[in-house]
Design a protein around this motif. Structure first.
Motif, PDB file in Angstrom:
ATOM      1  N   GLN A  70       0.821  -1.204   0.000  1.00  0.00           N
ATOM      2  CA  GLN A  70       0.000   0.000   0.000  1.00  0.00           C
ATOM      3  C   GLN A  70       0.858   1.260   0.000  1.00  0.00           C
ATOM      4  N   ASP A  74       5.894   0.227   3.834  1.00  0.00           N
ATOM      5  CA  ASP A  74       5.099  -0.784   4.536  1.00  0.00           C
ATOM      6  C   ASP A  74       5.951  -1.689   5.410  1.00  0.00           C
ATOM      7  N   LEU A 171      -0.431   3.991   5.755  1.00  0.00           N
ATOM      8  CA  LEU A 171      -0.918   3.179   4.642  1.00  0.00           C
ATOM      9  C   LEU A 171      -1.248   4.017   3.409  1.00  0.00           C
ATOM     10  N   GLN A 183      -7.178   1.661  -5.072  1.00  0.00           N
ATOM     11  CA  GLN A 183      -7.097   0.218  -4.822  1.00  0.00           C
ATOM     12  C   GLN A 183      -7.146  -0.567  -6.131  1.00  0.00           C
ATOM     13  N   ILE A 186      -3.728  -0.341  -7.732  1.00  0.00           N
ATOM     14  CA  ILE A 186      -2.739  -1.170  -7.037  1.00  0.00           C
ATOM     15  C   ILE A 186      -2.896  -2.638  -7.424  1.00  0.00           C
ATOM     16  N   ALA A 249      -5.790  -1.809   4.356  1.00  0.00           N
ATOM     17  CA  ALA A 249      -5.679  -0.611   3.523  1.00  0.00           C
ATOM     18  C   ALA A 249      -6.521   0.493   4.144  1.00  0.00           C
TER      19      ALA A 249
END
Length: 353
Positions: A70, A74, A171, A183, A186, A249
Motif C-alpha cells: 500500500q 510498509d 498506509l 485500490q 494497485i 488498507a
C-alpha cells in the motif's frame, strides 16, 4: 534465512520471551495450524516459574510478499500485521489477540516475527468448505443467521474506527488519496506483474468492466482487506478474535463488504453448495451490514467484482509461489482455473459484463 524452530532457535526464542513474560522461560512447540501463504504460524507453550502461556508465533517467510504494498514504507507483511493489530487494539471496538511483542532483528530467528496470545475457538475453513462440513453446517438455522450477523457487526465496528487514532495513516503515501480507484490501480498492477504476459480471460473481463463502472464508495477508513468468516475465531457463534490484516488498507468500507460478499459466493455458487437453512443470502447480508453500520452501502456489485478481481489475482500469486518452491509444476493451470475465478465468471455473467 529462517531458522528451524528446534534446539538453539527455541532457546533464542525463550530468551527473547523472558522480559516479555517476566521471568525465565521454557518454550515448546505446540503444533502448526493450517495457514495461508503470507507468514509461518507456529503454536507454542511457554512456561515460566508458575504459569504456562499458550502463544502464537507469526514469522516472515523467505517468499516475496503475498499482497501488493500500500505504501513504499510498509515493511515486511509481518510488520504490517503487527502494526495494524496494535493500532486496532488501541482504537477499535473489535477483538484482537493480545500482543506480546515484535522483533525485526533476524539474528533471533532468522527473520522478523511477532508473538501474540493464543485465542481458543474454531475457524470456518475453506477446505473442506465450512458451508459443507463442521460447526457451521451443524449449527441450528437461527444460529447460522446470528453468526453471520455477528460477523458483519464486527466489520461495521472496524469501519467506524478512527484510522488516525489507530496510527494507520502510513498506509496512504503523501499526495495519494485513499480511493477505490487507487485500490483498483494497485491490484491491477499486481495482477499484471503476477500474470507476466499470460492470458486470463476472466480477469480481463473484470478489469474492463471495472474501468467503466467502479464508483467512489463511502468515506475511506480502515479496510480489513480480507474480511470473511474464516478470518474470525469463533466461540460458538460469537466472534472472539479478528485475524489476518496483511492486506489492510485505507479505503472505502465497500472494499471489505464486497470482499465478504464475494467470498460468500466462493463458498456457495462456485462450489455448487446450496445455502443452508437460516443462512442469510447476500441481499440479507447487505441489510445486516447496513443496520450495523447505520448506513446503506448502496449497490455493492462493483465492489464484489473488484473483490473477485483481487481474489483471482491472489490465486495467480499463490500458484507462482508454489511453482517457485517446487511444490507444483510450472505447467499447472490452477492459477487460471480455480473457485475464485469461477465465482468471478459467474458474477460477470449475471451482470452481463
Amino acid at each position: 534465512m529462517t531458522r528451524d524452530l528446534t534446539g538453539d532457535a527455541l532457546d533464542a526464542l525463550a530468551r527473547w520471551l523472558s522480559p516479555h513474560l517476566g521471568g525465565d522461560v521454557r518454550v515448546a512447540l505446540d503444533g502448526r495450524p493450517g495457514s495461508g501463504f503470507s507468514a509461518e504460524t507456529v503454536l507454542l507453550r511457554a512456561t515460566t516459574a508458575d504459569t504456562e502461556h499458550r502463544l502464537v508465533l507469526r514469522r516472515e517467510t523467505a517468499d516475496p510478499a503475498m499482497y501488493p504494498a500500500q505504501a513504499a514504507n510498509d515493511g515486511p507483511e509481518i510488520a504490517i500485521q503487527y502494526r495494524t493489530m496494535r493500532g486496532l487494539a488501541a482504537a477499535a471496538d473489535i477483538p484482537v489477540a493480545p500482543l506480546i511483542g515484535y522483533e525485526d532483528d533476524p539474528a533471533v530467528l532468522g527473520s522478523a516475527f511477532f508473538v501474540m496470545g493464543f485465542v481458543d475457538g474454531w475457524v470456518p475453513v475453506e477446505n473442506p468448505p465450512y458451508t459443507a462440513a463442521g460447526p457451521f453446517l451443524d449449527a441450528a438455522p437461527a444460529d447460522r443467521r446470528t453468526m453471520i450477523a455477528n460477523g458483519l457487526d464486527v466489520l461495521a465496528r472496524l469501519h467506524r474506527a478512527d484510522r488516525h487514532a489507530a496510527d494507520l495513516d502510513w498506509l496512504v503515501p503523501p499526495g495519494e488519496k485513499p480511493t477505490a480507484a487507487r485500490q483498483f490501480a494497485i491490484w491491477s498492477e499486481y495482477a499484471d506483474r503476477e500474470l507476466d504476459g499470460r492470458d486470463h480471460p476472466v480477469l480481463d473481463r473484470a478489469r474492463t468492466w471495472l474501468h467503466a463502472n467502479l464508483p467512489e464508495g463511502g468515506e475511506p477508513g480502515i479496510a480489513w482487506g480480507d474480511a470473511r468468516p474464516g478470518n474470525i475465531i469463533w466461540r460458538g457463534i460469537e466472534p472472539v478474535c479478528v485475524t489476518d490484516f496483511e492486506a489492510v488498507a485505507i479505503a472505502p468500507p465497500e472494499l471489505d463488504l464486497g470482499w465478504w460478499l464475494f467470498f460468500d459466493r466462493t463458498m456457495h455458487e462456485a462450489l455448487g453448495i446450496a445455502r443452508l437453512d437460516g443462512e442469510p443470502d447476500r441481499a440479507e447480508q447487505r441489510a445486516l451490514y447496513a443496520a450495523a453500520a447505520g448506513r446503506g452501502p448502496g449497490d455493492t456489485t462493483p465492489f464484489e467484482v473488484l473483490a473477485g478481481f483481487r481474489y483471482a489475482a491472489i490465486v495467480v500469486r499463490a500458484m507462482n509461489r508454489r511453482v517457485a518452491r517446487g511444490e507444483i509444476p510450472a505447467a499447472q493451470t490452477i492459477w487460471r482455473d480455480n473457485p475464485p475465478a469461477t465465482a468471478l465468471r459467474q458474477l460477470l455473467d449475471e451482470i452481463g459484463a
